[in-house]
Design a protein around this motif. Structure first.
Motif, PDB file in Angstrom:
ATOM      1  N   TRP A 148       9.653  10.068   5.114  1.00 17.84           N
ATOM      2  CA  TRP A 148       8.735   9.616   4.056  1.00 17.84           C
ATOM      3  C   TRP A 148       7.337  10.115   4.401  1.00 17.84           C
ATOM      4  O   TRP A 148       6.649   9.564   5.246  1.00 17.84           O
ATOM      5  CB  TRP A 148       8.754   8.105   3.986  1.00 17.84           C
ATOM      6  CG  TRP A 148       8.237   7.508   2.715  1.00 17.84           C
ATOM      7  CD1 TRP A 148       7.341   8.042   1.838  1.00 17.84           C
ATOM      8  CD2 TRP A 148       8.590   6.227   2.183  1.00 17.84           C
ATOM      9  NE1 TRP A 148       7.115   7.194   0.800  1.00 17.84           N
ATOM     10  CE2 TRP A 148       7.871   6.061   0.977  1.00 17.84           C
ATOM     11  CE3 TRP A 148       9.429   5.201   2.613  1.00 17.84           C
ATOM     12  CZ2 TRP A 148       7.965   4.898   0.212  1.00 17.84           C
ATOM     13  CZ3 TRP A 148       9.531   4.053   1.846  1.00 17.84           C
ATOM     14  CH2 TRP A 148       8.809   3.907   0.649  1.00 17.84           C
ATOM     15  N   MET A 161       7.126   4.580   6.668  1.00 22.64           N
ATOM     16  CA  MET A 161       6.442   5.868   6.765  1.00 22.64           C
ATOM     17  C   MET A 161       6.007   6.156   8.194  1.00 22.64           C
ATOM     18  O   MET A 161       6.013   7.315   8.643  1.00 22.64           O
ATOM     19  CB  MET A 161       5.230   5.889   5.827  1.00 22.64           C
ATOM     20  CG  MET A 161       5.584   5.931   4.350  1.00 22.64           C
ATOM     21  SD  MET A 161       4.128   5.899   3.265  1.00 22.64           S
ATOM     22  CE  MET A 161       3.452   7.546   3.566  1.00 22.64           C
ATOM     23  N   GLN A 175       1.544  10.225   5.669  1.00 22.51           N
ATOM     24  CA  GLN A 175       2.156   9.743   6.898  1.00 22.51           C
ATOM     25  C   GLN A 175       1.203   9.939   8.078  1.00 22.51           C
ATOM     26  O   GLN A 175       1.071   9.062   8.940  1.00 22.51           O
ATOM     27  CB  GLN A 175       3.461  10.497   7.136  1.00 22.51           C
ATOM     28  CG  GLN A 175       4.283   9.999   8.302  1.00 22.51           C
ATOM     29  CD  GLN A 175       5.560  10.824   8.438  1.00 22.51           C
ATOM     30  OE1 GLN A 175       5.501  11.972   8.881  1.00 22.51           O
ATOM     31  NE2 GLN A 175       6.687  10.260   8.039  1.00 22.51           N
ATOM     32  N   THR A 182       2.762   8.669   0.012  1.00 21.02           N
ATOM     33  CA  THR A 182       2.845   7.853  -1.196  1.00 21.02           C
ATOM     34  C   THR A 182       1.476   7.868  -1.858  1.00 21.02           C
ATOM     35  O   THR A 182       0.452   8.101  -1.206  1.00 21.02           O
ATOM     36  CB  THR A 182       3.321   6.417  -0.908  1.00 21.02           C
ATOM     37  OG1 THR A 182       3.687   5.795  -2.153  1.00 21.02           O
ATOM     38  CG2 THR A 182       2.229   5.589  -0.238  1.00 21.02           C
ATOM     39  N   TYR A 241      15.143   6.113   1.274  1.00 22.43           N
ATOM     40  CA  TYR A 241      14.854   6.229   2.713  1.00 22.43           C
ATOM     41  C   TYR A 241      16.051   5.753   3.538  1.00 22.43           C
ATOM     42  O   TYR A 241      16.493   6.432   4.485  1.00 22.43           O
ATOM     43  CB  TYR A 241      13.609   5.409   3.051  1.00 22.43           C
ATOM     44  CG  TYR A 241      13.278   5.336   4.519  1.00 22.43           C
ATOM     45  CD1 TYR A 241      12.386   6.232   5.100  1.00 22.43           C
ATOM     46  CD2 TYR A 241      13.852   4.366   5.342  1.00 22.43           C
ATOM     47  CE1 TYR A 241      12.083   6.174   6.455  1.00 22.43           C
ATOM     48  CE2 TYR A 241      13.568   4.299   6.694  1.00 22.43           C
ATOM     49  CZ  TYR A 241      12.678   5.199   7.246  1.00 22.43           C
ATOM     50  OH  TYR A 241      12.383   5.138   8.578  1.00 22.43           O
ATOM     51  N   ASP A 289       6.768  -0.343   3.064  1.00 26.56           N
ATOM     52  CA  ASP A 289       6.647   1.107   2.932  1.00 26.56           C
ATOM     53  C   ASP A 289       5.864   1.692   4.103  1.00 26.56           C
ATOM     54  O   ASP A 289       6.247   2.731   4.670  1.00 26.56           O
ATOM     55  CB  ASP A 289       5.926   1.481   1.639  1.00 26.56           C
ATOM     56  CG  ASP A 289       6.650   1.020   0.391  1.00 26.56           C
ATOM     57  OD1 ASP A 289       7.824   0.617   0.494  1.00 26.56           O
ATOM     58  OD2 ASP A 289       6.029   1.057  -0.682  1.00 26.56           O
ATOM     59  N   SER A 334      10.477   9.705  10.573  1.00 29.00           N
ATOM     60  CA  SER A 334      10.577   9.273   9.178  1.00 29.00           C
ATOM     61  C   SER A 334      10.455  10.453   8.224  1.00 29.00           C
ATOM     62  O   SER A 334       9.569  11.298   8.375  1.00 29.00           O
ATOM     63  CB  SER A 334       9.473   8.265   8.853  1.00 29.00           C
ATOM     64  OG  SER A 334       9.434   8.001   7.452  1.00 29.00           O
TER      65      SER A 334
END
Length: 358
Positions: A272, A265, A313, A275, A239, A261, A270
């Motif tokens: 990301w 996110m 996200q 997860t 990231y 994290d 972002s």
């Protein structure tokens, strides 16, 4: 957790109403007649990142609820230090030990040493070559973790993408995730791995950031679509590299979770996007429950797996920013719920601890 909270709430209500509360379950003799406080050591091999600290905190909280004295130790990936910590815990005659993330072949030797010393033992993501009586091997359900994560990636890119894999060999969880990954590539011939990197060190995110920066330099814009991180410590480094290099067009998918994290996110722009994880505090707590049951002489399984859940996200942006991993269950249905291995007499010990604090 819900069961435990309801039980304690009912006990409190009965006391408040002045009614005679039902007799609490008796505590097994091995626990009730123990000479002094029960002592448990938690020994973790991985670096002291957020995930590790939550795992350890979950184990400590669960142990303290039961009146145990819990000590914690970290080896930061150093095999020699990990072995020294285990040997010292054996010499110090702990009643129970929780081991986390030691790889083969050292793990089998140490597990057998601990068991032979008569110390109760539960391990997490630590391989043992043959089953050891009385020892429970716990792990995340790595097949579901990898499957959920990779399925989202292939869905988002309609089965066609150039990707980077963040992975390291030698660890049971990584090896199990790799099996799923290899099959996923065979099932998606239009998805191509353009680079792979990863190493366990004292600074995994920093090391991964440097490695990922070099990969990005070799792959200009338009040549990479996504990164799959088989561990969130890798993903945090990736990231940072994406942000610093201005490459947020590349989407990031990961496994495991921490409070840091969640912040990354949620951040504006972002990359990301998802997860897949198990609440690390829950993992620590369940391993402590297994130790308690072993000390009481109650049956425990040889193996146990934690089920995974996906966090997108979008889900995170729909909840208050201050919600940490430990409280995600209040807003994300089912997150972190686990009542496995809670014996009825746990409530008795908890009531005793609550009374002692008054």
């Amino acid at each position: 957790m819900i069961f435990r909270s309801l039980l304690l709430a009912l006990l409190g209500l009965w006391a408040h109403l002045g009614s005679a509360a039902p007799a609490l379950p008796p505590v097994p003799q091995a626990i009730a007649q123990h000479n002094g406080p029960i002592r448990v050591a938690v020994i973790r091999s991985l670096a002291t990142d957020d995930n590790t600290l939550q795992f350890v905190a979950g184990a400590v909280r669960e142990g303290e609820r039961l009146g145990f004295r819990v000590s914690t130790y970290y080896s930061n990936g150093d095999d020699a230090r990990f072995q020294d910590l285990v040997e010292k815990a054996i010499q110090d005659n702990y009643d129970g030990i929780i081991l986390s993330h030691r790889n083969a072949p050292l793990a089998s030797h140490l597990v057998k040493r601990i068991a032979a010393a008569g110390i109760r033992l539960s391990v997490f993501e630590t391989p043992v070559d043959v089953p050891v009586a009385g020892v429970t091997l716990t792990s995340q359900d790595d097949k579901s973790l990898a499957t959920l994560s990779l399925a989202q990636l292939s869905h988002d890119f309609n089965g066609q993408a150039n990707i980077v894999k963040l992975w390291v060999s030698g660890y049971p969880a990584m090896e199990r995730r790799q099996i799923v990954y290899e099959q996923w590539l065979r099932d998606h011939p239009r998805i191509h791995e353009r680079a792979s990197t990863g190493a366990v060190s004292a600074d995994v995110p920093g090391d991964t950031e440097r490695r990922m920066t070099e990969i990005l330099a070799r792959h200009p814009k338009g040549t990479l679509d996504a990164i799959w991180g088989s561990w969130d410590a890798f993903s945090r480094g990736a990231y940072t590299a994406l942000i610093k290099c201005g490459r947020t067009e590349i989407k990031l998918y990961s496994i495991d979770v921490s409070d840091q994290d969640l912040q990354l996110m949620r951040a504006k722009d972002s990359p990301w996007v998802q997860t897949v994880a198990v609440n690390p505090a829950t993992i620590g707590a369940v391993n402590m429950r297994l130790i308690a049951k072993k000390l009481a002489g109650e049956p425990t399984p040889l193996t146990y797996q934690f089920k995974a859940a996906a966090l997108s996200q979008q889900q995170l942006r729909n909840i208050p920013a201050e919600v940490p991993v430990s409280r995600l269950g209040l807003t994300v249905p089912g997150w972190g719920d686990n009542n496995d291995f809670i014996s009825p007499w746990f409530a008795t010990l908890e009531a005793q601890q609550a009374k002692a604090r008054q």
